[in-house]
Write a protein that holds these residues in place. Structure first.
Motif, PDB file in Angstrom:
ATOM      1  N   MET A  49     -44.947  -2.012  66.584  1.00 49.49           N
ATOM      2  CA  MET A  49     -44.018  -1.149  65.828  1.00 49.49           C
ATOM      3  C   MET A  49     -44.800  -0.252  64.874  1.00 49.49           C
ATOM      4  O   MET A  49     -44.563   0.949  64.783  1.00 49.49           O
ATOM      5  CB  MET A  49     -43.019  -2.014  65.030  1.00 49.49           C
ATOM      6  N   ARG A  50     -45.770  -0.829  64.184  1.00 52.32           N
ATOM      7  CA  ARG A  50     -46.560  -0.052  63.211  1.00 52.32           C
ATOM      8  C   ARG A  50     -47.470   0.956  63.907  1.00 52.32           C
ATOM      9  O   ARG A  50     -47.738   2.033  63.373  1.00 52.32           O
ATOM     10  CB  ARG A  50     -47.410  -1.009  62.348  1.00 52.32           C
ATOM     11  N   TYR A  51     -47.944   0.607  65.098  1.00 48.67           N
ATOM     12  CA  TYR A  51     -48.849   1.507  65.834  1.00 48.67           C
ATOM     13  C   TYR A  51     -48.205   2.892  65.994  1.00 48.67           C
ATOM     14  O   TYR A  51     -48.817   3.924  65.720  1.00 48.67           O
ATOM     15  CB  TYR A  51     -49.171   0.914  67.211  1.00 48.67           C
ATOM     16  N   SER A  52     -46.943   2.899  66.409  1.00 49.33           N
ATOM     17  CA  SER A  52     -46.274   4.195  66.622  1.00 49.33           C
ATOM     18  C   SER A  52     -45.707   4.765  65.330  1.00 49.33           C
ATOM     19  O   SER A  52     -45.754   5.972  65.102  1.00 49.33           O
ATOM     20  CB  SER A  52     -45.150   4.053  67.652  1.00 49.33           C
ATOM     21  N   LEU A  53     -45.177   3.883  64.474  1.00 45.36           N
ATOM     22  CA  LEU A  53     -44.545   4.367  63.239  1.00 45.36           C
ATOM     23  C   LEU A  53     -45.552   5.040  62.317  1.00 45.36           C
ATOM     24  O   LEU A  53     -45.232   6.007  61.631  1.00 45.36           O
ATOM     25  CB  LEU A  53     -43.869   3.190  62.523  1.00 45.36           C
ATOM     26  N   VAL A  86     -34.447   6.981  59.391  1.00 43.67           N
ATOM     27  CA  VAL A  86     -34.409   8.062  60.397  1.00 43.67           C
ATOM     28  C   VAL A  86     -35.770   8.223  61.078  1.00 43.67           C
ATOM     29  O   VAL A  86     -35.845   8.543  62.262  1.00 43.67           O
ATOM     30  CB  VAL A  86     -33.886   9.414  59.833  1.00 43.67           C
ATOM     31  N   GLU A  87     -36.848   7.956  60.324  1.00 48.11           N
ATOM     32  CA  GLU A  87     -38.167   8.052  60.964  1.00 48.11           C
ATOM     33  C   GLU A  87     -38.379   6.882  61.938  1.00 48.11           C
ATOM     34  O   GLU A  87     -38.994   7.046  62.994  1.00 48.11           O
ATOM     35  CB  GLU A  87     -39.281   8.091  59.905  1.00 48.11           C
ATOM     36  N   HIS A  90     -36.365   7.841  65.005  1.00 45.56           N
ATOM     37  CA  HIS A  90     -37.078   8.908  65.733  1.00 45.56           C
ATOM     38  C   HIS A  90     -38.259   8.306  66.503  1.00 45.56           C
ATOM     39  O   HIS A  90     -38.448   8.580  67.692  1.00 45.56           O
ATOM     40  CB  HIS A  90     -37.544   9.956  64.714  1.00 45.56           C
ATOM     41  N   THR A  91     -39.008   7.438  65.838  1.00 53.48           N
ATOM     42  CA  THR A  91     -40.186   6.839  66.484  1.00 53.48           C
ATOM     43  C   THR A  91     -39.764   5.988  67.678  1.00 53.48           C
ATOM     44  O   THR A  91     -40.402   6.026  68.734  1.00 53.48           O
ATOM     45  CB  THR A  91     -40.982   5.983  65.470  1.00 53.48           C
ATOM     46  N   MET A  92     -38.679   5.216  67.520  1.00 50.21           N
ATOM     47  CA  MET A  92     -38.245   4.392  68.668  1.00 50.21           C
ATOM     48  C   MET A  92     -37.839   5.281  69.827  1.00 50.21           C
ATOM     49  O   MET A  92     -38.101   4.966  70.984  1.00 50.21           O
ATOM     50  CB  MET A  92     -37.168   3.381  68.291  1.00 50.21           C
TER      51      MET A  92
END
Ligand code: GRG
Length: 309
Positions: A49-53, A86-87, A90-92
């Protein structure tokens, strides 16, 4: 931070320095997102989750949410949980969009896509985890200074923007349109109003609701955000043709390779630019009654057409 050309001016005379504003807002959003999702057991899912966020990105959606809340008389603290939400959403949507079952992309935000690092199953779950936590965060972290009925409205607005009436609906029509050359302007506009504009609208409107915007102001914010949302996607289509993979942080020229119908393929690049500019002007006209506090939202609208990634 003050722009060099503003040094001799009083704050009233100084022009708004959007780049400094975006940089400062990106920094506070990054810090809040970093804090929101620590790594605990089972580590693999939190890491994914943190990798993309935390992979960068313009952070336009949380910045719009915070800016609207401030414009309507609220504070950054009031809107920060919604901005983070919202971020995360968006990331998901980017993680799921990049999966082999959807757009099948290898790069996003200048890094390998989530499924390339963690595999499809964990990437799907990382998206699910971010989506679920987004709602939990709004419901549990929004400060008590925001009345609960506003929090409830935000939850409802976000849910509607994401589901079949929003992102999911836009994505399904987009997938259905793949490989078809007879896509109408109406269908293309449906796709982008749902896939792209719906979340941008929710960012702006939720920022306003948190600050207690009146129904009339919410209508204005809706029209502002729908216009910038469509302009954003037209510019995205143009950049797919004119920008490099390095500038975009994802594969450039994908629409052409996939023979996808886009605004530039229907109208040409110049006409598409003109349409985007007209939408931005219509968006900014909606901000006039808000006066000087609308400066950030006005500058962000113009940034949408001038950006190169
Ligand atoms: C939301 C439940 C739920 C499911 C997702 C996969 C999907 C359904 C929808 C696809 C949505 C999508 C990927 C739309 C494209 C939006 C877009 C233009 C993204 C690029 O935004 P930027 O340029 O990216 O703001 P950065 O990296 O700067 O944040």
């Amino acid at each position: 931070m003050v722009a060099a050309d503003n040094l001799q001016k009083t704050p009233q005379e100084a022009t708004f320095n959007l780049l400094a504003y975006l940089k400062e807002r990106q920094k506070i959003c990054e810090a809040a997102l970093d804090k929101a999702i620590p790594i605990i057991y089972p580590e693999k899912i939190y890491e994914s989750m943190r990798y993309s966020l935390l992979a960068g990105g313009k952070r336009l959606r949380p910045i719009l949410c915070l800016a609207t809340c401030e414009m309507m008389g609220g504070t950054i603290e009031m809107a920060m949980p919604a901005a983070c939400a919202v971020e995360m959403i968006h990331t998901m949507s980017l993680i799921h969009d990049d999966l082999p079952a959807m757009d099948n992309d290898d790069y996003r935000r200048g890094k390998l896509t989530n499924h390339k690092i963690y595999g499809d199953a964990v990437a799907i779950l990382a998206g699910d985890g971010l989506l679920a936590y987004a709602f939990e965060m709004v419901a549990t972290q929004t400060p008590d200074s925001v009345p609960k009925d506003r929090v409830l409205q935000v939850v409802a607005r976000l849910g509607r923007a994401l589901g079949a009436a929003g992102l999911v609906g836009g994505q399904v029509v987009d997938l259905d349109s793949e490989g078809k050359l007879d896509i109408s302007l109406e269908t293309l506009t449906f796709i982008h109003n749902h896939k792209t504009a719906a979340l941008l609208e929710a960012c702006v409107v939720c920022g306003g609701i948190i600050a207690g915007a009146s129904p009339e102001d919410v209508q204005r914010l809706t029209r502002y955000s729908q216009n910038i949302g469509l302009a954003f996607q037209i510019v995205d289509d143009i950049l797919d043709i004119t920008a490099t993979t390095e500038q975009l942080g994802k594969s450039a020229g994908k629409d052409l390779t996939a023979k996808k119908v886009t605004y530039p393929s229907l109208w040409g690049i110049e006409e598409s630019r003109t349409k985007a500019q007209q939408l931005i002007e219509a968006a900014c006209a909606e901000l006039k009654p808000f006066g000087k506090p609308a400066q950030p939202l006005e500058a962000i609208a113009h940034f949408i057409t001038s950006r190169n990634n």
